[in-house]
Scaffold this motif. Sequence first.
Motif, PDB file in Angstrom:
ATOM      1  N   VAL A 171       0.837  -1.202   0.000  1.00 21.99           N
ATOM      2  CA  VAL A 171       0.000   0.000   0.000  1.00 21.99           C
ATOM      3  C   VAL A 171       0.871   1.251   0.000  1.00 21.99           C
ATOM      4  CG1 VAL A 171      -1.808   1.242   1.236  1.00 21.99           C
ATOM      5  CG2 VAL A 171      -1.818  -1.267   1.199  1.00 21.99           C
ATOM      6  N   SER A 172       0.525   2.212  -0.867  1.00 19.68           N
ATOM      7  CA  SER A 172       1.244   3.486  -0.930  1.00 19.68           C
ATOM      8  C   SER A 172       0.948   4.322   0.316  1.00 19.68           C
ATOM      9  CB  SER A 172       0.820   4.262  -2.173  1.00 19.68           C
ATOM     10  OG  SER A 172       1.105   3.525  -3.336  1.00 19.68           O
ATOM     11  N   PRO A 173       1.889   5.223   0.675  1.00 21.42           N
ATOM     12  CA  PRO A 173       1.629   6.073   1.844  1.00 21.42           C
ATOM     13  C   PRO A 173       0.316   6.865   1.736  1.00 21.42           C
ATOM     14  CG  PRO A 173       3.920   6.229   1.186  1.00 21.42           C
ATOM     15  CD  PRO A 173       3.234   5.432   0.123  1.00 21.42           C
ATOM     16  N   ASP A 174       0.046   7.421   0.555  1.00 21.58           N
ATOM     17  CA  ASP A 174      -1.215   8.109   0.326  1.00 21.58           C
ATOM     18  C   ASP A 174      -2.219   7.108  -0.237  1.00 21.58           C
ATOM     19  OD1 ASP A 174      -0.364  10.649   1.143  1.00 21.58           O
ATOM     20  OD2 ASP A 174       0.532  11.025  -0.807  1.00 21.58           O
ATOM     21  N   HIS A 175      -3.256   6.796   0.529  1.00 21.88           N
ATOM     22  CA  HIS A 175      -4.218   5.807   0.075  1.00 21.88           C
ATOM     23  C   HIS A 175      -5.557   6.029   0.776  1.00 21.88           C
ATOM     24  CE1 HIS A 175      -2.615   3.994   3.779  1.00 21.88           C
ATOM     25  NE2 HIS A 175      -3.823   3.454   3.913  1.00 21.88           N
ATOM     26  N   TRP A 176      -6.581   5.359   0.254  1.00 21.06           N
ATOM     27  CA  TRP A 176      -7.913   5.371   0.881  1.00 21.06           C
ATOM     28  C   TRP A 176      -8.015   4.182   1.827  1.00 21.06           C
ATOM     29  CZ3 TRP A 176     -12.593   6.870  -2.620  1.00 21.06           C
ATOM     30  CH2 TRP A 176     -12.264   8.000  -3.382  1.00 21.06           C
ATOM     31  N   SER A 177      -8.723   4.392   2.925  1.00 22.77           N
ATOM     32  CA  SER A 177      -9.060   3.252   3.783  1.00 22.77           C
ATOM     33  C   SER A 177     -10.180   2.445   3.111  1.00 22.77           C
ATOM     34  CB  SER A 177      -9.523   3.737   5.152  1.00 22.77           C
ATOM     35  OG  SER A 177     -10.794   4.366   5.050  1.00 22.77           O
ATOM     36  N   GLN A 178     -10.382   1.230   3.574  1.00 23.35           N
ATOM     37  CA  GLN A 178     -11.480   0.434   3.023  1.00 23.35           C
ATOM     38  C   GLN A 178     -12.822   1.093   3.299  1.00 23.35           C
ATOM     39  OE1 GLN A 178     -11.412  -3.771   3.724  1.00 23.35           O
ATOM     40  NE2 GLN A 178      -9.255  -3.987   3.160  1.00 23.35           N
ATOM     41  N   GLU A 179     -12.964   1.726   4.454  1.00 24.95           N
ATOM     42  CA  GLU A 179     -14.220   2.427   4.757  1.00 24.95           C
ATOM     43  C   GLU A 179     -14.439   3.583   3.795  1.00 24.95           C
ATOM     44  OE1 GLU A 179     -11.957   1.530   6.945  1.00 24.95           O
ATOM     45  OE2 GLU A 179     -13.050   0.048   8.144  1.00 24.95           O
ATOM     46  N   GLU A 180     -13.381   4.327   3.473  1.00 23.87           N
ATOM     47  CA  GLU A 180     -13.531   5.427   2.509  1.00 23.87           C
ATOM     48  C   GLU A 180     -13.914   4.910   1.133  1.00 23.87           C
ATOM     49  OE1 GLU A 180     -10.400   8.736   4.256  1.00 23.87           O
ATOM     50  OE2 GLU A 180      -9.640   7.012   3.147  1.00 23.87           O
TER      51      GLU A 180
END
Length: 203
Positions: free
Chosen positions: A194-203
Amino acid sequence: PPGDDAPVTVPALQRWEPGGADFVLGDGAVRVQVGTADADELTDDARTFAADLEALTGRPVTVQVADPPPAPGVGVVRLTLDPSWTDRGDEASRITVDHDVTVAGPTDDGVFLGTRSVLQMLSSSDTIPGGTAEDWPGYPERSLMVDNGRKYFTPEWARRQIRQLSYLKYNQFHWHIADNAGFRIESRTHPEIVSPDHWSQEE
Protein backbone atom coordinates in the motif's frame (compact mmCIF):
# COMPACT_ATOMS: atom_id res chain seq x y z
CA PRO A 1 -32.42 21.25 -32.17
CA PRO A 2 -34.14 23.01 -29.27
CA GLY A 3 -34.04 26.54 -30.76
CA ASP A 4 -32.63 29.86 -29.56
CA ASP A 5 -35.42 30.37 -27.01
CA ALA A 6 -34.67 27.15 -25.11
CA PRO A 7 -33.27 27.32 -21.58
CA VAL A 8 -29.51 26.75 -21.56
CA THR A 9 -28.30 23.41 -20.24
CA VAL A 10 -25.15 21.33 -20.69
CA PRO A 11 -25.58 19.19 -22.73
CA ALA A 12 -28.21 21.17 -24.61
CA LEU A 13 -31.81 19.97 -24.43
CA GLN A 14 -32.87 17.70 -27.27
CA ARG A 15 -36.26 19.41 -27.74
CA TRP A 16 -37.93 22.58 -26.48
CA GLU A 17 -41.47 23.78 -27.16
CA PRO A 18 -42.38 27.18 -25.63
CA GLY A 19 -45.80 27.65 -24.04
CA GLY A 20 -47.44 28.07 -20.64
CA ALA A 21 -46.64 30.41 -17.80
CA ASP A 22 -43.11 30.94 -16.51
CA PHE A 23 -41.95 29.38 -13.27
CA VAL A 24 -40.61 32.13 -11.00
CA LEU A 25 -38.53 31.26 -7.97
CA GLY A 26 -39.96 33.59 -5.32
CA ASP A 27 -38.58 34.55 -1.94
CA GLY A 28 -40.53 31.86 -0.11
CA ALA A 29 -39.96 28.17 0.32
CA VAL A 30 -39.94 25.79 -2.61
CA ARG A 31 -41.69 22.44 -2.38
CA VAL A 32 -40.42 19.35 -4.16
CA GLN A 33 -43.39 17.05 -4.44
CA VAL A 34 -43.61 13.31 -5.12
CA GLY A 35 -46.92 11.51 -5.52
CA THR A 36 -47.60 8.63 -3.16
CA ALA A 37 -47.55 6.10 -6.02
CA ASP A 38 -43.96 7.08 -6.89
CA ALA A 39 -42.67 7.62 -3.36
CA ASP A 40 -40.62 4.42 -3.08
CA GLU A 41 -38.68 5.15 -6.27
CA LEU A 42 -38.40 8.95 -6.22
CA THR A 43 -38.15 10.13 -2.60
CA ASP A 44 -34.34 9.77 -2.48
CA ASP A 45 -34.02 11.67 -5.76
CA ALA A 46 -36.36 14.35 -4.40
CA ARG A 47 -34.23 14.76 -1.28
CA THR A 48 -31.02 15.02 -3.31
CA PHE A 49 -32.61 17.58 -5.62
CA ALA A 50 -33.98 19.58 -2.68
CA ALA A 51 -30.56 19.74 -1.00
CA ASP A 52 -28.90 20.80 -4.26
CA LEU A 53 -31.59 23.42 -4.96
CA GLU A 54 -31.30 24.85 -1.45
CA ALA A 55 -27.51 25.06 -1.81
CA LEU A 56 -27.87 26.75 -5.20
CA THR A 57 -30.55 29.31 -4.30
CA GLY A 58 -30.22 29.84 -0.57
CA ARG A 59 -33.99 29.38 -0.25
CA PRO A 60 -35.58 26.76 2.00
CA VAL A 61 -36.70 23.67 0.08
CA THR A 62 -38.95 20.98 1.51
CA VAL A 63 -39.85 17.52 0.21
CA GLN A 64 -43.49 16.52 0.30
CA VAL A 65 -45.03 13.14 -0.51
CA ALA A 66 -48.64 13.99 -1.22
CA ASP A 67 -51.67 13.75 -3.48
CA PRO A 68 -53.33 15.55 -5.16
CA PRO A 69 -51.02 18.13 -6.75
CA PRO A 70 -51.27 21.67 -5.32
CA ALA A 71 -52.69 24.57 -7.26
CA PRO A 72 -50.32 26.06 -9.86
CA GLY A 73 -48.11 28.97 -9.06
CA VAL A 74 -47.12 27.97 -5.53
CA GLY A 75 -43.41 27.24 -5.97
CA VAL A 76 -43.70 23.54 -6.63
CA VAL A 77 -41.38 21.20 -8.52
CA ARG A 78 -43.16 17.89 -9.01
CA LEU A 79 -41.32 14.62 -9.75
CA THR A 80 -43.25 11.81 -11.39
CA LEU A 81 -42.73 8.55 -13.23
CA ASP A 82 -44.14 7.91 -16.71
CA PRO A 83 -43.29 4.26 -17.39
CA SER A 84 -45.30 4.31 -20.64
CA TRP A 85 -42.79 6.73 -22.21
CA THR A 86 -40.11 4.32 -23.41
CA ASP A 87 -39.16 5.43 -26.92
CA ARG A 88 -36.19 7.54 -25.73
CA GLY A 89 -34.71 5.09 -23.23
CA ASP A 90 -34.56 4.81 -19.47
CA GLU A 91 -32.65 8.06 -18.96
CA ALA A 92 -35.06 10.34 -20.82
CA SER A 93 -36.79 13.24 -19.06
CA ARG A 94 -39.68 15.56 -19.81
CA ILE A 95 -39.81 18.93 -18.05
CA THR A 96 -43.12 20.81 -18.23
CA VAL A 97 -43.15 24.42 -17.04
CA ASP A 98 -46.52 26.10 -16.51
CA HIS A 99 -46.51 28.14 -13.28
CA ASP A 100 -44.90 25.18 -11.55
CA VAL A 101 -42.48 22.55 -12.86
CA THR A 102 -43.10 18.87 -13.48
CA VAL A 103 -40.16 16.55 -14.14
CA ALA A 104 -41.20 13.17 -15.57
CA GLY A 105 -39.25 10.18 -16.79
CA PRO A 106 -39.76 6.50 -17.53
CA THR A 107 -37.45 5.58 -14.63
CA ASP A 108 -35.96 7.24 -11.58
CA ASP A 109 -32.72 7.65 -13.58
CA GLY A 110 -34.56 9.79 -16.13
CA VAL A 111 -36.24 11.87 -13.43
CA PHE A 112 -32.92 12.41 -11.66
CA LEU A 113 -31.27 13.65 -14.87
CA GLY A 114 -34.25 15.94 -15.41
CA THR A 115 -33.62 17.51 -12.01
CA ARG A 116 -30.06 18.25 -13.14
CA SER A 117 -31.51 20.24 -16.06
CA VAL A 118 -33.76 22.20 -13.69
CA LEU A 119 -30.77 23.02 -11.47
CA GLN A 120 -28.84 24.26 -14.50
CA MET A 121 -31.77 26.41 -15.64
CA LEU A 122 -32.04 28.01 -12.19
CA SER A 123 -28.29 28.56 -11.89
CA SER A 124 -28.48 31.45 -14.35
CA SER A 125 -31.94 32.89 -13.58
CA ASP A 126 -34.73 32.75 -11.01
CA THR A 127 -37.16 32.19 -13.88
CA ILE A 128 -37.67 29.19 -16.15
CA PRO A 129 -39.67 30.10 -19.25
CA GLY A 130 -42.95 28.32 -19.80
CA GLY A 131 -42.72 25.36 -22.13
CA THR A 132 -41.92 21.68 -22.43
CA ALA A 133 -38.46 20.17 -22.72
CA GLU A 134 -37.69 16.63 -23.74
CA ASP A 135 -34.20 15.36 -23.22
CA TRP A 136 -32.33 12.10 -23.55
CA PRO A 137 -28.64 11.19 -23.75
CA GLY A 138 -26.97 10.86 -27.11
CA TYR A 139 -24.71 8.08 -25.82
CA PRO A 140 -25.47 5.20 -23.46
CA GLU A 141 -22.22 5.67 -21.53
CA ARG A 142 -20.93 9.10 -20.47
CA SER A 143 -17.87 8.50 -18.34
CA LEU A 144 -14.75 9.86 -16.70
CA MET A 145 -11.75 7.75 -15.75
CA VAL A 146 -9.60 8.90 -12.82
CA ASP A 147 -6.16 7.34 -12.44
CA ASN A 148 -5.68 7.34 -8.69
CA GLY A 149 -2.79 4.88 -9.05
CA ARG A 150 -0.40 7.31 -10.74
CA LYS A 151 -1.65 10.42 -8.92
CA TYR A 152 -3.36 10.45 -5.54
CA PHE A 153 -6.79 12.07 -5.27
CA THR A 154 -8.51 12.38 -1.90
CA PRO A 155 -11.96 10.98 -1.11
CA GLU A 156 -13.24 14.56 -0.72
CA TRP A 157 -12.02 15.40 -4.23
CA ALA A 158 -13.74 12.30 -5.62
CA ARG A 159 -17.04 13.18 -3.93
CA ARG A 160 -16.95 16.67 -5.45
CA GLN A 161 -16.06 15.24 -8.85
CA ILE A 162 -18.88 12.69 -8.77
CA ARG A 163 -21.36 15.44 -7.85
CA GLN A 164 -20.12 17.53 -10.79
CA LEU A 165 -20.38 14.52 -13.12
CA SER A 166 -24.00 13.99 -12.09
CA TYR A 167 -24.70 17.69 -12.68
CA LEU A 168 -23.44 17.25 -16.26
CA LYS A 169 -25.40 13.96 -16.65
CA TYR A 170 -22.48 11.56 -16.77
CA ASN A 171 -23.41 8.04 -15.70
CA GLN A 172 -20.10 6.20 -15.20
CA PHE A 173 -17.15 6.89 -12.90
CA HIS A 174 -14.15 4.65 -13.68
CA TRP A 175 -11.78 4.63 -10.73
CA HIS A 176 -8.30 3.20 -11.39
CA ILE A 177 -6.81 2.49 -7.96
CA ALA A 178 -3.56 0.62 -8.54
CA ASP A 179 -0.67 0.10 -10.92
CA ASN A 180 3.14 0.00 -10.69
CA ALA A 181 3.21 3.67 -9.62
CA GLY A 182 0.97 3.27 -6.60
CA PHE A 183 -1.53 1.10 -4.75
CA ARG A 184 -4.10 3.49 -3.35
CA ILE A 185 -6.47 1.41 -1.23
CA GLU A 186 -5.89 -0.22 2.15
CA SER A 187 -5.01 -3.92 2.04
CA ARG A 188 -5.35 -5.80 5.29
CA THR A 189 -3.78 -8.96 3.90
CA HIS A 190 -0.81 -7.32 2.12
CA PRO A 191 -0.14 -3.96 3.84
CA GLU A 192 3.38 -3.87 2.39
CA ILE A 193 2.07 -3.02 -1.09
CA VAL A 194 0.00 0.00 0.00
CA SER A 195 1.24 3.49 -0.93
CA PRO A 196 1.63 6.07 1.84
CA ASP A 197 -1.22 8.11 0.33
CA HIS A 198 -4.22 5.81 0.08
CA TRP A 199 -7.91 5.37 0.88
CA SER A 200 -9.06 3.25 3.78
CA GLN A 201 -11.48 0.43 3.02
CA GLU A 202 -14.22 2.43 4.76
CA GLU A 203 -13.53 5.43 2.51
